[in-house]
Design an enzyme around this catalytic site. Structure first.
Site, short mmCIF file in Angstrom:
data_model
loop_
_atom_site.label_atom_id
_atom_site.label_comp_id
_atom_site.label_asym_id
_atom_site.label_seq_id
_atom_site.Cartn_x
_atom_site.Cartn_y
_atom_site.Cartn_z
N ASP A 12 -58.15 -66.36 39.18
CA ASP A 12 -58.70 -67.53 39.90
C ASP A 12 -60.15 -67.80 39.53
O ASP A 12 -60.93 -68.30 40.34
CB ASP A 12 -58.59 -67.36 41.43
CG ASP A 12 -57.18 -67.04 41.85
OD1 ASP A 12 -56.26 -67.67 41.32
OD2 ASP A 12 -57.00 -66.16 42.71
N HIS A 40 -52.72 -72.04 38.05
CA HIS A 40 -53.99 -72.64 37.65
C HIS A 40 -54.08 -73.98 38.35
O HIS A 40 -53.11 -74.73 38.38
CB HIS A 40 -54.03 -72.91 36.16
CG HIS A 40 -53.89 -71.70 35.32
ND1 HIS A 40 -54.80 -70.68 35.34
CD2 HIS A 40 -52.95 -71.34 34.45
CE1 HIS A 40 -54.42 -69.76 34.49
NE2 HIS A 40 -53.29 -70.13 33.94
P1 GDP Z 1 -57.43 -69.92 37.28
O1 GDP Z 1 -56.21 -69.24 37.77
O2 GDP Z 1 -58.40 -69.00 36.62
O3 GDP Z 1 -57.13 -71.11 36.45
O4 GDP Z 1 -58.21 -70.45 38.57
P2 GDP Z 1 -57.65 -71.39 39.73
O5 GDP Z 1 -57.30 -72.68 39.18
O6 GDP Z 1 -56.65 -70.72 40.58
O7 GDP Z 1 -58.95 -71.47 40.67
C1 GDP Z 1 -60.08 -72.08 40.32
C2 GDP Z 1 -60.37 -73.19 41.34
O8 GDP Z 1 -61.68 -73.63 41.16
C3 GDP Z 1 -59.53 -74.43 41.17
O9 GDP Z 1 -59.33 -75.03 42.42
C4 GDP Z 1 -60.38 -75.33 40.26
O10 GDP Z 1 -60.12 -76.71 40.40
C5 GDP Z 1 -61.72 -74.99 40.77
N1 GDP Z 1 -62.81 -75.06 39.80
C6 GDP Z 1 -62.84 -74.66 38.49
N2 GDP Z 1 -64.10 -74.79 38.01
C7 GDP Z 1 -64.85 -75.26 39.04
C8 GDP Z 1 -66.24 -75.56 39.17
O11 GDP Z 1 -67.05 -75.40 38.27
N3 GDP Z 1 -66.66 -76.01 40.39
C9 GDP Z 1 -65.81 -76.18 41.45
N4 GDP Z 1 -66.31 -76.61 42.60
N5 GDP Z 1 -64.51 -75.88 41.36
C10 GDP Z 1 -64.04 -75.43 40.17
#
Ligand code: GDP
Length: 430
Positions: A12, A40
């Site tokens: 995440d 994701h």
């Molecule tokens: P992954 O499994 O590594 O792809 O991560 P996830 O998608 O589960 O969690 C990351 C969360 O953070 C998601 O809701 C994204 O939309 C959000 N996100 C990613 N980068 C950023 C950022 O720079 N700022 C903010 N506020 N949210 C972000």
């Protein structure tokens, strides 16, 4: 040119966003491990999506999305996911599925659920999507490869044989209804029809793509600390989350992976059980959880509230090292703009001694965090495009963490969208 996008921590970290962003300049995006047990979250011009099986490059019409042999392939879930994005006006993606990928069987999901029930309070916090039974069977050599769907005679014999083994567990360990081999075979025939148009010899396809000079992204799931060998065993996932495994799970030579982009979130979060040294609780955690990510830190697959903590330099330094990091993408920094002071975990105290080396699990369980407080920047940094325009305390936070982990932070993400990215020169970049 092959690049891996992987996580340094518990997952995440925002790998989906970084992959989606990098996919603009890529030709092929490959999922190389894991299954539909994690997700994701991606925000782009089509809306907000939670992907579980499809690679995050699926939103561009110029990319090919590949499910590699290392993936735990849940065929109905893949189909639902394709349908759900097409229903929301995303053009039908080009998808290839490795003929050597193995299939998550309906009984894997049942066994996962039954085992969690059996373990009660001592469970591993499984997402009950069948991933652990799937990988156990793969290595016990009773898994089903996609290719085997096309060899009817062997398939029938194998279904019978495997049901015999599984029914011992169903009956005697779990006291549940037994599997019917005929019914299972029918399900596999349906799977064959569903998957046939996509099946491909993926390693040959990628070999040619590499020769043709294509850009290939390997997209990891979860992060270093969930790796079965190098993570917080046994509270880990069942397939390797490391970039090195990208070579195996996609079927390419290891030396072709030229860049490893390790995604680190500006604070910590984790799902499931296991040691989490910099964890915070109560109102402090609730506030970060509510403000975190894009719309709160809740699991993309399960909706479970994530456990929250401060940035952990010890875990992240280790996480980056095991990934073989060439670049760190430092994400979700915008979320920290509300804090007067931001604690950062700079060491672990274990039995009265402070260390910055990430220990084995039983020592980790005893660790308490050594925290250092850095001044906050108290403003919204979303929309900023140049590193120099970030508030001074924000830059200091990034530079402090870069110094602690020892890997170059070359990208800073200040929002969930594709365009919310700040590129940065780092003196650590060779
Ligand atoms: P992954 O499994 O590594 O792809 O991560 P996830 O998608 O589960 O969690 C990351 C969360 O953070 C998601 O809701 C994204 O939309 C959000 N996100 C990613 N980068 C950023 C950022 O720079 N700022 C903010 N506020 N949210 C972000």
């Amino acid at each position: 040119m092959v690049k891996a996008v992987v996580g340094a921590n518990w997952g995440d970290e925002g790998k989906g966003k970084i992959t989606d962003m990098m996919a603009e300049k890529a030709d092929i995006i490959v999922r190389f491990q894991g299954g539909a047990n994690a997700g994701h979250t991606i925000v782009n011009c089509y809306g907000k999506f939670a992907l579980h099986t499809l690679p995050s490059g699926v939103f561009y019409s110029h990319t090919t999305s590949v499910i590699g042999n290392g993936v735990a392939l849940n065929i109905p879930v893949l189909f639902k996911e394709i349908q759900s994005i097409v229903d929301r006006n995303v053009p039908m993606p080009k998808i290839l599925v490795s003929d050597r990928a193995q299939i998550v069987m309906p009984y894997h999901i049942l066994l996962d659920q039954y085992e969690e029930e059996r373990l009660g309070g001592k469970s591993f916090g499984s997402t009950k999507t069948g991933i652990a039974p799937f990988y156990s069977d793969k290595y016990a050599k009773i898994g089903f490869q996609v290719s085997e769907l096309f060899d009817e005679e062997t398939l029938e014999e194998k279904v019978k044989r495997v049901c015999e083994i599984k029914n011992v567990l169903m009956k005697h360990l779990y006291n549940k209804p037994e599997l019917d081999p005929g019914e299972l075979l029918d399900t596999l025939h349906d799977y064959k029809t569903m998957i046939e148009p996509y099946v491909c010899d993926v390693s040959s396809f990628l070999d040619q793509a590499i020769k043709d000079g294509k850009t290939i992204l390997l997209e990891g799931q979860l992060g270093t600390l969930k790796d079965p060998d190098h993570g917080i065993y046994p509270m880990v996932t069942s397939s390797s989350t490391l970039a090195a495994y990208g070579a195996i799970g996609a079927g390419i030579p290891p030396y072709e992976i030229k860049e490893v982009i390790t995604v680190c979130k500006a604070y910590s979060s984790a799902v499931g059980a296991g040691a989490f040294v910099s964890e915070i609780f109560g109102d402090e955690a609730e506030e970060l959880r509510r403000r975190g990510g894009d719309g709160g830190e809740y699991g993309a697959t399960t909706g479970r509230p994530r456990r929250m903590g401060w940035f952990d330099c010890v875990a992240s330094k280790y996480g980056c090292r095991l990934q073989g990091t060439t670049d760190v993408a430092f994400t979700v920094l915008d979320v920290l703009g509300y804090l007067d002071e931001i604690p950062v975990c700079v060491g672990y105290e274990i039995d009265g001694e402070v260390t910055t080396e990430f220990p084995v699990t039983w020592k980790l369980e005893k660790a308490t965090p050594v925290l250092k407080k850095l001044p906050g920047w108290k403003c919204d940094i979303r929309g900023i495009k140049n590193y120099e325009e970030l508030p001074e305390n924000c830059r200091k936070y990034i530079e402090f963490i870069e110094g602690q982990i020892g890997y170059p932070i070359t990208m800073v993400s200040n929002g969930p969208g594709r365009q919310d990215i700040i590129y940065r020169e780092s003196s650590l970049k060779k």
